[in-house]
Design a protein around this motif. Structure first.
Motif, PDB file in Angstrom:
ATOM      1  N   ILE A  54     -89.595  29.472  -0.271  1.00 45.92           N
ATOM      2  CA  ILE A  54     -90.223  30.378  -1.247  1.00 45.92           C
ATOM      3  C   ILE A  54     -90.981  29.568  -2.293  1.00 45.92           C
ATOM      4  O   ILE A  54     -92.134  29.865  -2.618  1.00 45.92           O
ATOM      5  N   ARG A  55     -90.366  28.502  -2.815  1.00 49.24           N
ATOM      6  CA  ARG A  55     -91.041  27.669  -3.820  1.00 49.24           C
ATOM      7  C   ARG A  55     -92.256  26.960  -3.226  1.00 49.24           C
ATOM      8  O   ARG A  55     -93.296  26.846  -3.873  1.00 49.24           O
ATOM      9  N   LEU A  56     -92.125  26.476  -2.001  1.00 49.76           N
ATOM     10  CA  LEU A  56     -93.237  25.777  -1.342  1.00 49.76           C
ATOM     11  C   LEU A  56     -94.412  26.723  -1.107  1.00 49.76           C
ATOM     12  O   LEU A  56     -95.567  26.365  -1.348  1.00 49.76           O
ATOM     13  N   ARG A  57     -94.140  27.940  -0.658  1.00 50.28           N
ATOM     14  CA  ARG A  57     -95.210  28.923  -0.450  1.00 50.28           C
ATOM     15  C   ARG A  57     -95.897  29.265  -1.757  1.00 50.28           C
ATOM     16  O   ARG A  57     -97.111  29.373  -1.818  1.00 50.28           O
ATOM     17  N   ALA A  58     -95.106  29.464  -2.819  1.00 50.12           N
ATOM     18  CA  ALA A  58     -95.689  29.806  -4.120  1.00 50.12           C
ATOM     19  C   ALA A  58     -96.610  28.687  -4.592  1.00 50.12           C
ATOM     20  O   ALA A  58     -97.666  28.939  -5.170  1.00 50.12           O
ATOM     21  N   THR A  59     -96.227  27.442  -4.319  1.00 53.53           N
ATOM     22  CA  THR A  59     -97.046  26.297  -4.714  1.00 53.53           C
ATOM     23  C   THR A  59     -98.275  26.160  -3.830  1.00 53.53           C
ATOM     24  O   THR A  59     -99.374  25.905  -4.308  1.00 53.53           O
ATOM     25  N   SER A  60     -98.102  26.359  -2.551  1.00 51.98           N
ATOM     26  CA  SER A  60     -99.193  26.157  -1.595  1.00 51.98           C
ATOM     27  C   SER A  60    -100.342  27.128  -1.808  1.00 51.98           C
ATOM     28  O   SER A  60    -101.499  26.778  -1.611  1.00 51.98           O
ATOM     29  N   PHE A  61    -100.020  28.347  -2.197  1.00 47.62           N
ATOM     30  CA  PHE A  61    -101.065  29.348  -2.356  1.00 47.62           C
ATOM     31  C   PHE A  61    -101.648  29.399  -3.756  1.00 47.62           C
ATOM     32  O   PHE A  61    -102.392  30.299  -4.082  1.00 47.62           O
ATOM     33  N   THR A  62    -101.318  28.435  -4.578  1.00 49.81           N
ATOM     34  CA  THR A  62    -101.854  28.365  -5.932  1.00 49.81           C
ATOM     35  C   THR A  62    -103.105  27.489  -5.908  1.00 49.81           C
ATOM     36  O   THR A  62    -103.008  26.291  -5.664  1.00 49.81           O
ATOM     37  N   PRO A  63    -104.267  28.075  -6.154  1.00 51.44           N
ATOM     38  CA  PRO A  63    -105.509  27.306  -6.047  1.00 51.44           C
ATOM     39  C   PRO A  63    -105.874  26.511  -7.301  1.00 51.44           C
ATOM     40  O   PRO A  63    -107.038  26.292  -7.565  1.00 51.44           O
ATOM     41  N   LEU A  64    -104.875  26.094  -8.058  1.00 52.88           N
ATOM     42  CA  LEU A  64    -105.168  25.318  -9.260  1.00 52.88           C
ATOM     43  C   LEU A  64    -105.579  23.901  -8.863  1.00 52.88           C
ATOM     44  O   LEU A  64    -104.940  23.276  -8.022  1.00 52.88           O
ATOM     45  N   GLN A 114    -105.495  21.181 -10.763  1.00 56.09           N
ATOM     46  CA  GLN A 114    -104.671  20.134 -11.363  1.00 56.09           C
ATOM     47  C   GLN A 114    -103.189  20.430 -11.236  1.00 56.09           C
ATOM     48  O   GLN A 114    -102.406  20.101 -12.111  1.00 56.09           O
ATOM     49  N   LYS A 115    -102.770  21.042 -10.127  1.00 55.09           N
ATOM     50  CA  LYS A 115    -101.337  21.354 -10.001  1.00 55.09           C
ATOM     51  C   LYS A 115    -100.553  20.084  -9.719  1.00 55.09           C
ATOM     52  O   LYS A 115    -101.040  19.139  -9.107  1.00 55.09           O
ATOM     53  N   SER A 116     -99.333  20.095 -10.173  1.00 51.34           N
ATOM     54  CA  SER A 116     -98.459  18.930 -10.062  1.00 51.34           C
ATOM     55  C   SER A 116     -97.974  18.747  -8.629  1.00 51.34           C
ATOM     56  O   SER A 116     -97.584  19.706  -7.969  1.00 51.34           O
ATOM     57  N   ALA A 117     -97.974  17.523  -8.168  1.00 50.52           N
ATOM     58  CA  ALA A 117     -97.479  17.211  -6.829  1.00 50.52           C
ATOM     59  C   ALA A 117     -95.956  17.220  -6.775  1.00 50.52           C
ATOM     60  O   ALA A 117     -95.365  17.240  -5.693  1.00 50.52           O
ATOM     61  N   ILE A 118     -95.316  17.227  -7.940  1.00 49.10           N
ATOM     62  CA  ILE A 118     -93.853  17.214  -7.990  1.00 49.10           C
ATOM     63  C   ILE A 118     -93.287  18.501  -7.399  1.00 49.10           C
ATOM     64  O   ILE A 118     -92.263  18.484  -6.730  1.00 49.10           O
ATOM     65  N   VAL A 119     -93.953  19.635  -7.623  1.00 53.79           N
ATOM     66  CA  VAL A 119     -93.418  20.936  -7.217  1.00 53.79           C
ATOM     67  C   VAL A 119     -93.246  21.032  -5.696  1.00 53.79           C
ATOM     68  O   VAL A 119     -92.158  21.351  -5.226  1.00 53.79           O
ATOM     69  N   PRO A 120     -94.271  20.738  -4.884  1.00 52.79           N
ATOM     70  CA  PRO A 120     -94.059  20.827  -3.439  1.00 52.79           C
ATOM     71  C   PRO A 120     -93.073  19.774  -2.917  1.00 52.79           C
ATOM     72  O   PRO A 120     -92.347  20.036  -1.956  1.00 52.79           O
ATOM     73  N   VAL A 121     -93.021  18.619  -3.551  1.00 50.99           N
ATOM     74  CA  VAL A 121     -92.052  17.599  -3.136  1.00 50.99           C
ATOM     75  C   VAL A 121     -90.635  18.114  -3.394  1.00 50.99           C
ATOM     76  O   VAL A 121     -89.751  18.012  -2.535  1.00 50.99           O
ATOM     77  N   ALA A 122     -90.408  18.700  -4.576  1.00 57.63           N
ATOM     78  CA  ALA A 122     -89.085  19.239  -4.908  1.00 57.63           C
ATOM     79  C   ALA A 122     -88.706  20.378  -3.967  1.00 57.63           C
ATOM     80  O   ALA A 122     -87.558  20.462  -3.513  1.00 57.63           O
ATOM     81  N   ALA A 123     -89.666  21.244  -3.648  1.00 59.82           N
ATOM     82  CA  ALA A 123     -89.398  22.346  -2.707  1.00 59.82           C
ATOM     83  C   ALA A 123     -89.055  21.798  -1.323  1.00 59.82           C
ATOM     84  O   ALA A 123     -88.150  22.305  -0.648  1.00 59.82           O
ATOM     85  N   GLY A 178     -93.994  23.098 -15.294  1.00 58.10           N
ATOM     86  CA  GLY A 178     -94.306  23.111 -16.722  1.00 58.10           C
ATOM     87  C   GLY A 178     -95.552  22.298 -17.040  1.00 58.10           C
ATOM     88  O   GLY A 178     -96.391  22.707 -17.849  1.00 58.10           O
ATOM     89  N   LEU A 179     -95.693  21.141 -16.382  1.00 57.45           N
ATOM     90  CA  LEU A 179     -96.903  20.327 -16.586  1.00 57.45           C
ATOM     91  C   LEU A 179     -98.146  21.054 -16.078  1.00 57.45           C
ATOM     92  O   LEU A 179     -99.205  21.032 -16.719  1.00 57.45           O
ATOM     93  N   THR A 180     -98.021  21.725 -14.935  1.00 55.16           N
ATOM     94  CA  THR A 180     -99.143  22.500 -14.399  1.00 55.16           C
ATOM     95  C   THR A 180     -99.525  23.622 -15.365  1.00 55.16           C
ATOM     96  O   THR A 180    -100.702  23.857 -15.616  1.00 55.16           O
ATOM     97  N   LEU A 181     -98.513  24.300 -15.896  1.00 51.69           N
ATOM     98  CA  LEU A 181     -98.784  25.380 -16.842  1.00 51.69           C
ATOM     99  C   LEU A 181     -99.438  24.869 -18.118  1.00 51.69           C
ATOM    100  O   LEU A 181    -100.309  25.533 -18.700  1.00 51.69           O
TER     101      LEU A 181
END
Length: 186
Positions: free
Chosen positions: A115-125, A127-136, A177-180
């Motif tokens: 769920i976290r990986l999908r939410a990150t993958s479909f975010t077209p930002l 400058q999104k943080s690479a930490i989020v998909p790694v953590a997922a 949080g960094l992405t936000l």
């Protein structure tokens, strides 16, 4: 996904609170690792309680991203529910056979990570943080390790994997949080 983007925009003003949630989850995960390290009698119950506390923080982020009481259920609500379920299973570990415990906990962690990986993958930002998909991905991996019974009947190994999951989730929230923060500045 437009719903995820809208949720991120609602969360952007709360970037600092999301960072605090991430740091809190890291502290809780570190505490869980410490509990496992210093415990003379192996008990996974405290790990379950700590996981449930972490889930409450994650669902709090989901509540703020919801956009109102009738807003759509979002990725943080779903992943937090899976983390709470994992904590409940861990708290019940003394009464569950090890194979049931590791299978249920692993499936819930794989779902939360997905769920976290999908939410990150479909975010077209941009400058999104690479930490989020790694953590997922770490959540998914830990779930797979538990389902495949990599830890066997060793509750210390399973407890350490669950504690590491909480630390990884915390780092994911730090990345969010960094992405936000970047989203808020743009």
């Amino acid at each position: 996904d437009e719903e995820t983007i809208a949720a991120l925009e609602r969360l952007a003003p709360r970037a600092r609170q999301v960072l605090v949630t991430g740091v809190t989850l890291i502290v809780l995960g570190t505490a869980a690792l410490t509990i496992m390290a210093v415990s003379t009698v192996v008990s996974i119950v405290p790990i379950g309680i700590v996981l449930i506390l972490g889930a409450i923080f994650e669902m709090g982020v989901g509540h703020h991203a919801q956009g109102g009481p009738d807003g759509p259920v979002n990725a943080w609500h779903k992943a937090g529910s899976m983390l709470a379920f994992t904590g409940l299973v861990a708290a019940l570990a003394p009464v569950l056979p090890s194979i049931v415990f590791t299978t249920l906990a692993g499936l819930a962690l794989m779902a939360a990570g997905w769920i976290r990986l999908r939410a990150t993958s479909f975010t077209p930002l941009r400058q999104k943080s690479a930490i989020v998909p790694v953590a997922a991905s770490v959540s998914i991996l830990i779930g797979v390790l538990l389902v495949t019974r990599w830890s066997g009947d060793n509750l210390v190994a399973a407890g350490n994997l669950l504690a590491l999951e909480l630390v990884a989730t915390g780092w994911g929230f730090v990345g969010l949080g960094l992405t936000l923060s970047r989203l808020r500045r743009n």
